[in-house]
Design a protein around this motif. Sequence first.
Motif, PDB file in Angstrom:
ATOM      1  N   ALA A 262       0.808  -1.223   0.000  1.00  0.00           N
ATOM      2  CA  ALA A 262       0.000   0.000   0.000  1.00  0.00           C
ATOM      3  C   ALA A 262       0.845   1.278   0.000  1.00  0.00           C
ATOM      4  CB  ALA A 262      -0.931  -0.013   1.203  1.00  0.00           C
TER       5      ALA A 262
ATOM      6  N   PHE B 179      -3.058   0.703   4.967  1.00  0.00           N
ATOM      7  CA  PHE B 179      -3.970   0.002   5.881  1.00  0.00           C
ATOM      8  C   PHE B 179      -3.591   0.202   7.343  1.00  0.00           C
ATOM      9  CE2 PHE B 179      -4.234  -2.227   1.862  1.00  0.00           C
ATOM     10  CZ  PHE B 179      -5.593  -2.326   1.703  1.00  0.00           C
ATOM     11  N   ARG B 180      -2.283   0.067   7.639  1.00  0.00           N
ATOM     12  CA  ARG B 180      -1.890  -0.025   9.050  1.00  0.00           C
ATOM     13  C   ARG B 180      -1.174   1.200   9.590  1.00  0.00           C
ATOM     14  NH1 ARG B 180      -1.814  -4.547   6.512  1.00  0.00           N
ATOM     15  NH2 ARG B 180      -3.190  -6.184   7.299  1.00  0.00           N
TER      16      ARG B 180
ATOM     17  N   TRP C  10      -7.531   0.488   8.155  1.00  0.00           N
ATOM     18  CA  TRP C  10      -7.963  -0.411   9.243  1.00  0.00           C
ATOM     19  C   TRP C  10      -8.145   0.324  10.574  1.00  0.00           C
ATOM     20  CZ3 TRP C  10     -10.117  -2.992   6.036  1.00  0.00           C
ATOM     21  CH2 TRP C  10      -9.573  -3.900   5.144  1.00  0.00           C
TER      22      TRP C  10
ATOM     23  N   HIS D 171      -3.601 -10.035  -4.147  1.00  0.00           N
ATOM     24  CA  HIS D 171      -4.820  -9.883  -3.354  1.00  0.00           C
ATOM     25  C   HIS D 171      -6.031  -9.437  -4.166  1.00  0.00           C
ATOM     26  CE1 HIS D 171      -2.067  -9.378   0.436  1.00  0.00           C
ATOM     27  NE2 HIS D 171      -2.167 -10.624   0.029  1.00  0.00           N
TER      28      HIS D 171
ATOM     29  N   THR E 106       5.480  -1.904   2.151  1.00  0.00           N
ATOM     30  CA  THR E 106       4.636  -2.901   2.811  1.00  0.00           C
ATOM     31  C   THR E 106       5.151  -3.155   4.215  1.00  0.00           C
ATOM     32  OG1 THR E 106       3.917  -5.224   2.850  1.00  0.00           O
ATOM     33  CG2 THR E 106       5.902  -4.756   1.566  1.00  0.00           C
ATOM     34  N   SER E 107       4.222  -3.279   5.158  1.00  0.00           N
ATOM     35  CA  SER E 107       4.620  -3.521   6.547  1.00  0.00           C
ATOM     36  C   SER E 107       5.033  -4.984   6.759  1.00  0.00           C
ATOM     37  CB  SER E 107       3.460  -3.157   7.479  1.00  0.00           C
ATOM     38  OG  SER E 107       2.346  -3.989   7.201  1.00  0.00           O
TER      39      SER E 107
ATOM     40  N   ASP F  48      11.051   2.260   2.380  1.00  0.00           N
ATOM     41  CA  ASP F  48       9.932   2.581   3.285  1.00  0.00           C
ATOM     42  C   ASP F  48      10.352   3.761   4.161  1.00  0.00           C
ATOM     43  OD1 ASP F  48       7.366   0.499   4.289  1.00  0.00           O
ATOM     44  OD2 ASP F  48       7.826   2.289   5.483  1.00  0.00           O
TER      45      ASP F  48
ATOM     46  N   ASN G 289       9.309   4.277   7.029  1.00  0.00           N
ATOM     47  CA  ASN G 289       9.300   3.800   8.415  1.00  0.00           C
ATOM     48  C   ASN G 289      10.058   2.483   8.507  1.00  0.00           C
ATOM     49  OD1 ASN G 289       7.446   5.879   9.361  1.00  0.00           O
ATOM     50  ND2 ASN G 289       5.954   4.818   8.063  1.00  0.00           N
TER      51      ASN G 289
HETATM   52  N1  APR Z   1       6.151   5.438   0.561  1.00  0.00           N
HETATM   53  C1  APR Z   1       6.500   4.160   0.834  1.00  0.00           C
HETATM   54  N2  APR Z   1       6.005   3.471   1.878  1.00  0.00           N
HETATM   55  C2  APR Z   1       5.116   4.105   2.660  1.00  0.00           C
HETATM   56  C3  APR Z   1       4.696   5.421   2.434  1.00  0.00           C
HETATM   57  C4  APR Z   1       5.257   6.107   1.315  1.00  0.00           C
HETATM   58  N3  APR Z   1       4.933   7.364   1.007  1.00  0.00           N
HETATM   59  N4  APR Z   1       3.802   5.742   3.394  1.00  0.00           N
HETATM   60  C5  APR Z   1       3.675   4.671   4.188  1.00  0.00           C
HETATM   61  N5  APR Z   1       4.458   3.668   3.772  1.00  0.00           N
HETATM   62  C6  APR Z   1       4.671   2.324   4.317  1.00  0.00           C
HETATM   63  C7  APR Z   1       4.370   2.148   5.789  1.00  0.00           C
HETATM   64  O1  APR Z   1       5.475   2.574   6.577  1.00  0.00           O
HETATM   65  C8  APR Z   1       4.123   0.647   5.893  1.00  0.00           C
HETATM   66  O2  APR Z   1       5.334  -0.067   6.081  1.00  0.00           O
HETATM   67  O3  APR Z   1       3.775   1.437   3.674  1.00  0.00           O
HETATM   68  C9  APR Z   1       3.550   0.307   4.501  1.00  0.00           C
HETATM   69  C10 APR Z   1       2.064   0.045   4.502  1.00  0.00           C
HETATM   70  O4  APR Z   1       1.765  -1.104   5.242  1.00  0.00           O
HETATM   71  P1  APR Z   1       0.285  -1.666   5.334  1.00  0.00           P
HETATM   72  O5  APR Z   1      -0.662  -0.546   5.559  1.00  0.00           O
HETATM   73  O6  APR Z   1       0.297  -2.778   6.304  1.00  0.00           O
HETATM   74  O7  APR Z   1       0.006  -2.193   3.833  1.00  0.00           O
HETATM   75  P2  APR Z   1       0.430  -3.572   3.169  1.00  0.00           P
HETATM   76  O8  APR Z   1       1.686  -4.102   3.760  1.00  0.00           O
HETATM   77  O9  APR Z   1       0.367  -3.378   1.709  1.00  0.00           O
HETATM   78  O10 APR Z   1      -0.771  -4.490   3.621  1.00  0.00           O
HETATM   79  C11 APR Z   1      -0.816  -5.830   3.167  1.00  0.00           C
HETATM   80  O11 APR Z   1      -2.949  -6.118   4.158  1.00  0.00           O
HETATM   81  O12 APR Z   1      -5.099  -5.458   4.671  1.00  0.00           O
HETATM   82  C12 APR Z   1      -4.335  -6.134   3.808  1.00  0.00           C
HETATM   83  O13 APR Z   1      -4.959  -6.881   1.737  1.00  0.00           O
HETATM   84  C13 APR Z   1      -4.447  -5.752   2.367  1.00  0.00           C
HETATM   85  O14 APR Z   1      -2.776  -5.969   0.634  1.00  0.00           O
HETATM   86  C14 APR Z   1      -3.020  -5.502   1.944  1.00  0.00           C
HETATM   87  C15 APR Z   1      -2.214  -6.279   2.967  1.00  0.00           C
END
Ligand code: APR
Length: 222
Positions: free
Chosen positions: A10, A21-22, A28, A104, A169-170, A193, A195
């Motif tokens: 995401a 999402f997180r 979420w 997904h 992605t987290s 990332d 973070n």
């Molecule tokens: N650039 C890059 N990364 C970023 C940015 C940015 N501008 N802003 C936030 N992030 C990072 C966050 O630090 C985090 O590590 O993106 C990551 C988002 O993590 P999640 O919200 O957990 O998303 P994701 O890992 O894609 O979730 C996996 O969970 O709910 C399900 O199906 C959904 O595909 C999704 C899956």
Amino acid sequence: MKKLVVLSGAGISAESGISTFRDSGGLWDQYRIEDVATPEAWQRNPELVIDFYNQRRAQLEHCKPNKAHIGLVALEKFYEVHIVTQNVDNFHERAGSSNVLHLHGELTKVCNSDKSQVIDIGYRNTTSEEKINGTPMRPFIVWFGEAVLAMDKAIQITQMADIFVVIGTSLNVYPAAGLLDYVKKDCPIYLIDPNEVITKKEVLFINKGASEGVSELINLLL
Ligand code: APR
């Protein structure tokens, strides 16, 4: 050409205006997973589920791929690039990436109950009354608790990688996060990332947002 495999989440779409999402204030925080993203939610309250995905689809239509998606396309001149994405948006395709695998599902598609029939619907809203061959038409999304059908293909692609890149992605959600275990031993793993992300793998951490991070990656790789 060397094979460069990207696992995106995401965060790569955050700069396009789509919530992750997180992160705090993320999707979420606003919705409960068990209300909108499980097969049980679909059984219990299909209208709520449909409404959630209608909103996501409508938002997608008005947002655009960002420099990170576009930068990955530029790398295709120098590498055989394969994108494995957890995202249900279509930004990688709209940016012009040639090889995109969605783990997904996809927002712009719907399917029948067992996902044997998948139909492209673009950005239109759907209703819970619609059917495909007599069975309820549902979003083409892999909900929590459902099989990730593209996983075998994703593992094959990951095993071929000469360079592996994780963006936004987290790494909280399996089996997608487990793809890192299939990366060859001598294959460098870059992780972009803003973070910190917890992983037991040794990674070259580019501690930046996706656009800036991809631009730095390009400088490092070319
Ligand atoms: N650039 C890059 N990364 C970023 C940015 C940015 N501008 N802003 C936030 N992030 C990072 C966050 O630090 C985090 O590590 O993106 C990551 C988002 O993590 P999640 O919200 O957990 O998303 P994701 O890992 O894609 O979730 C996996 O969970 O709910 C399900 O199906 C959904 O595909 C999704 C899956």
